[in-house]
Design an enzyme around this catalytic site. Structure first.
Site: not given
Length: 467
Positions: A179, A373
């Site tokens: 991320e 995720e």
């Protein structure tokens, strides 16, 4: 219409679905969130050690000093993973354990820990999936400019090679970054994450240097013989609040550029979008993007990790202050969540995951995907019988797995799913107040208890599908 997840018994039960043979079932964690042992075996300080000690930055002054004590309890945790039937475990390596100052001498004791963890996983038949960076930058590098400095990208490539030399004979899949949107915009834009800087120009420089770090590391790993190279993004499934409004559509385009295309396009197409560069140029000069950088960033990858939790809806609103984590978004308003939300106040809308995956498949064809995720925070704890009944988490994951299956039915090449998270942990600025785990952790005793969601997930894995 907003898709919702409820436990209303009057609704018909969803039909059963099966995933393809070889679909990878896993769970994920991150080093600073679970390891603890913050000052042991030569580990240096990270920006999260510093940030969590800054008054007012982390809920109740919590730190990752002990967290889940995974550093000492990894063997027991791997046994839990084996009990669940996980095929793969995604974990991150703490850069400050390997190079306490971010560059220079290697701390062998830090490598030894990941060596032991890797061997333990393989002994239990679980494939290790390594993420090289999940936000715990060595503080010394931040002191020299952090991700706003090109030096950090170059140092990251060296660090990646060091870890690969130790684990590359046993680890097949290497994820460079987790991320980068969060690292750039939450770290240097809004400042709600470490290192806590609020500077839109630095946020954009950080975004570019994170992209560059991926490209440099991916090329170094490939040269060293790495088999599967990846990066994990957290794309924003952004939509105009009123699709018939040109102003709302333009607002969504701007947010999509800052959140998504600034990463996707150089990574997969080899070039920043012109409208994104124009937007950045209104905030800072582009001298940090050097000739050849985009080609370096465009290093071939074998799979793209996707983290997803919630959608975003935006509208044009003159005078709106915008959001600091989307630099230059003045005049744009984000709609508050509608319908059911998680404990993070994140809207639950599984259909938006299907739309996101099909959009990536359409705009960046030929890129295999992996959900690295997905999960939900809820405050469920042990009842009188010691069990943790977390039906809402089961419903959330079930609905999002069905959304994944819907995307696959539309041709999306989705290879696997990693639940976030294996266990409750240090949830960054939320400290220990939010629980994402399918395994409950008592932070006082360090006792682990399988939540009902973990038992349910075990059955999903066993049958390779949903009832």
């Amino acid at each position: 219409m907003t898709a919702t997840v409820t436990s209303t018994s009057a609704q018909p039960a969803p039909a059963g679905i099966t995933f393809p043979d070889g679909f990878v079932w896993g769970a994920a964690t991150a080093s600073y969130q679970i390891e603890g042992a913050a000052r042991e075996d030569g580990r240096g300080p990270s920006i999260w050690d510093t940030f969590s000690r800054t008054p007012g930055k982390v809920y109740a002054g919590h730190t990752g000093d002990v967290a889940c004590d995974h550093y000492h309890r990894y063997a027991d945790d791997v046994a839990l993973m084996a009990d669940l039937g996980l095929a793969a475990y995604r974990f991150s390596v703490a850069w400050p354990r390997i190079q306490p100052d971010g560059t220079g001498p290697v701390n062998v004791r830090g490598l030894d820990f990941y060596d032991r963890l890797t061997d333990e996983l393989l002994a239990k038949g679980i494939n290790p999936v390594v993420t090289l960076y999940h936000w715990d930058l060595p503080q010394t590098l931040e002191d020299r400019g952090g991700w706003a400095s090109r030096e950090t990208a170059e140092a990251f490539a060296e660090y990646a090679q060091i870890v690969h030399r130790r684990l590359g004979d046993r680890v097949a899949t290497w994820t460079t970054l987790n991320e980068p949107w969060c690292s750039a915009y939450l770290g240097y834009g809004s400042g709600i994450h470490a290192p806590g800087v609020q500077d839109p120009a630095k946020a954009f420089r950080a975004a570019h240097h994170l992209n560059l770090a991926h490209g440099l590391a991916a090329r170094a790993l490939r040269s060293a013989g790495a088999q599967n190279i990846s990066i994990t993004l957290n794309p924003c499934q952004v939509a105009p609040l009123d699709p018939a409004s040109p102003a709302d559509v333009d607002a969504a385009r701007l947010i999509d550029g800052v959140a998504n295309r600034i990463f996707f396009d150089p990574l997969l197409l080899g070039k920043y979008p012109s409208d994104v560069l124009d937007h950045i140029a209104r905030i800072t000069d582009l001298s940090f993007i050097r000739d050849g950088d985009e080609a370096t960033i465009n290093a071939p990858i074998d799979v793209l990790g996707i983290n997803f939790y919630t959608p975003s809806y935006v509208r044009a609103l003159p005078g709106a202050p915008g959001a600091l984590d989307y630099p230059g978004s003045q005049g744009i308003a984000f709609r508050p969540p509608v319908g059911p939300v998680t404990d993070m106040n994140w809207q639950i809308e599984p259909a938006s995951l299907t739309r996101l995956l099909t959009r990536i498949h359409r705009d960046y064809p030929g890129t295999p995907l992996m959900i690295t995720e997905n999960g939900a925070a809820y405050p469920d704890g042990p009842g009188e019988n010691g069990e943790v009944q977390d039906l809402r988490r089961i419903e959330y994951i079930d609905a999002h797995l069905r959304a994944c299956h819907d995307a696959m039915a539309e041709g999306v090449d989705l290879r696997g799913y990693f639940a976030w998270s294996l266990m409750d942990n240090f949830e960054w600025a939320e400290g220990y107040a939010k629980r994402f785990g399918i395994v409950h952790v008592d932070y006082t005793t360090q006792q682990r208890v399988l939540k009902d969601s973990a038992k349910w997930y075990r059955e999903v894995i066993r049958r390779n599908g949903l009832e």
